[in-house]
Design an enzyme around this catalytic site. Sequence first.
Site, PDB file in Angstrom:
ATOM      1  N   LYS A 128     -19.637  18.808 -34.482  1.00  0.00           N
ATOM      2  CA  LYS A 128     -20.011  17.177 -35.919  1.00  0.00           C
ATOM      3  C   LYS A 128     -18.893  16.041 -34.788  1.00  0.00           C
ATOM      4  CE  LYS A 128     -19.574  16.188 -40.770  1.00  0.00           C
ATOM      5  NZ  LYS A 128     -19.002  16.762 -42.145  1.00  0.00           N
ATOM      6  N   SER A 156     -22.558  15.537 -45.816  1.00  0.00           N
ATOM      7  CA  SER A 156     -22.379  14.955 -44.771  1.00  0.00           C
ATOM      8  C   SER A 156     -22.914  15.395 -43.177  1.00  0.00           C
ATOM      9  CB  SER A 156     -20.740  14.375 -44.836  1.00  0.00           C
ATOM     10  OG  SER A 156     -20.387  15.526 -44.138  1.00  0.00           O
ATOM     11  N   SER A 197     -19.870  19.615 -47.408  1.00  0.00           N
ATOM     12  CA  SER A 197     -20.478  19.166 -46.554  1.00  0.00           C
ATOM     13  C   SER A 197     -21.222  19.739 -45.708  1.00  0.00           C
ATOM     14  CB  SER A 197     -19.801  17.929 -45.796  1.00  0.00           C
ATOM     15  OG  SER A 197     -20.253  16.925 -46.914  1.00  0.00           O
TER      16      SER A 197
HETATM   17  N1  GLN Z   1     -21.195  14.894 -50.380  1.00  0.00           N
HETATM   18  C1  GLN Z   1     -19.751  15.352 -51.021  1.00  0.00           C
HETATM   19  C2  GLN Z   1     -19.190  13.311 -50.883  1.00  0.00           C
HETATM   20  O1  GLN Z   1     -19.834  12.737 -50.762  1.00  0.00           O
HETATM   21  C3  GLN Z   1     -19.282  15.892 -49.846  1.00  0.00           C
HETATM   22  C4  GLN Z   1     -18.765  15.212 -48.783  1.00  0.00           C
HETATM   23  C5  GLN Z   1     -18.103  16.300 -47.714  1.00  0.00           C
HETATM   24  O2  GLN Z   1     -17.706  17.594 -47.466  1.00  0.00           O
HETATM   25  N2  GLN Z   1     -16.909  16.270 -46.589  1.00  0.00           N
HETATM   26  O3  GLN Z   1     -18.209  13.467 -51.114  1.00  0.00           O
END
Ligand code: GLN
Length: 494
Positions: free
Chosen positions: A80, A155, A179
């Site tokens: 990532k 994400s 994420s």
């Molecule tokens: N979707 C969550 C957010 O927008 C989690 C993001 C993540 O785990 N990096 O904060």
Amino acid sequence: MDNILGLTLAELSALLERKELSSRELIAFYIDRIERFDGKLLAYLYKDAESALKRAEQIDDRRAKGEKLPRSAGLPCALKDLIVTSDMPTTCASKMLEGFISPFDATAAKNMREAGYISLGKLNMDQYAMGSSGESSYFQKTVNPWDYSRVPGGSSSGSASAVAARLTPVAISSDTGGSIRQPAGFCGVTGLKPTYGRVSRFGVVSYASSLDQLGPITNSVEDAAFVMDVLGLNDPMDSTSAPSKTDFYANLQRAGDSLKGVRLGLPEGHLSDLAPGLKAAVENALKDCEKLGAEIVNVDFPLAAKGLPVYQMIANAEAASNLAKYDGVKYGHRANIAELEEMYSITRREGFGPEVKKRIILGTYILLEGQYEEYYRRAMRIRRLIRKDYDAAFKKCDLIVGPVSAGVAFRFGDKTISAMEMYLNDLFTVLLNLNGSCGITVPCGFGEDNLPVGLQFQGDMFAEDALLRAAHIYQQSTDWHKRIPALLENGVER
Ligand code: GLN
């Protein structure tokens, strides 16, 4: 060659060791898939076929000379794009870090390389890991391989999409509020969020430091355990790093095939308000677990409704403070302006996307003198109580089980999904980050519009062995993880 896609990392490793397959052939196989399919999927932000092939050849040469290599030597992986690397750019999918090359490697990247993994490239994500759909990337929108009009989740959008499409067998990703687990569910792959501290965060661009954790997205629980043996090394560069653990895979080999004696806790209310097709898939999975011998018990999270606001407070406050360093002085984007104050402000205006700005503003507000007690301190207090709920739940059960999202992958630009609903997407995932313990999503069927559904298991602090074992035994009784989406090549399905 096509049966490569059906093999686990351990099986590939055995083929390499027996010299029935060369690393060059294996890497070339994946590069070919990336070239054929990534033009539409847009999972990769950066790929370096030439270097990957060169490294593969070096490993093949060393093996030919009879050198004893680590078991993962010559296997492909991808990262990532928030894991810094000195040989590839790290952008966090932002304009702020466009073209940024780190002077050092993140520990996770270094450990993977030293174990012989060959990185195929860097994977797209929501900008600074903020989002649940991948749409906040500055560069491109990765699509869901099961339906190109749908989001892959976020994400870790690029990671989940690439693993589902078999453009890499493993992606190292991050999970701050879900994420890894949510996109794994949307794309029908396996995603493990280890316990906080299990994997070093050194060299991982931070979003919310007390919640961030790296982990693998793979095609099976077995592969996740295989990779964890490399990721689970202690790191003196990260003060929260746990002692080394390198027997995840060996322990999984002794898992057996019965869930007898395992109590799975189903949180009150977690099966209501789900999309009907998704709900049916989750219910069937729970029945399968019972057939395997598990006992389903009810557990209660009285503070569950507070999870999201508490997560938002803490994550945004930490993000605002972590992202203060992007001022155009030390690295990253710099606005071409002579006056210092103005340079700071225009740099940040130009470098950050709207979602990132929104969170910085919110986080800054929460940390203001006068607001801090009301918001941040209170959120921290509730976080502690949520941890108590987890402790109480783990007295009644060994693992917690349930859905990872309320619906299947949604459409790009779906007007019916408001920003609030987007945040609600994290309902089933954020509590675990607040607790700090481990969780995993495994594919458990197909729901609405034939899109994948994920089943989430959550474990106690450092209880990865028990978590992986149960998820593996369930997975071995199904073939959902073996389904591969048809991909488009020049308009033709492959
Ligand atoms: N979707 C969550 C957010 O927008 C989690 C993001 C993540 O785990 N990096 O904060």
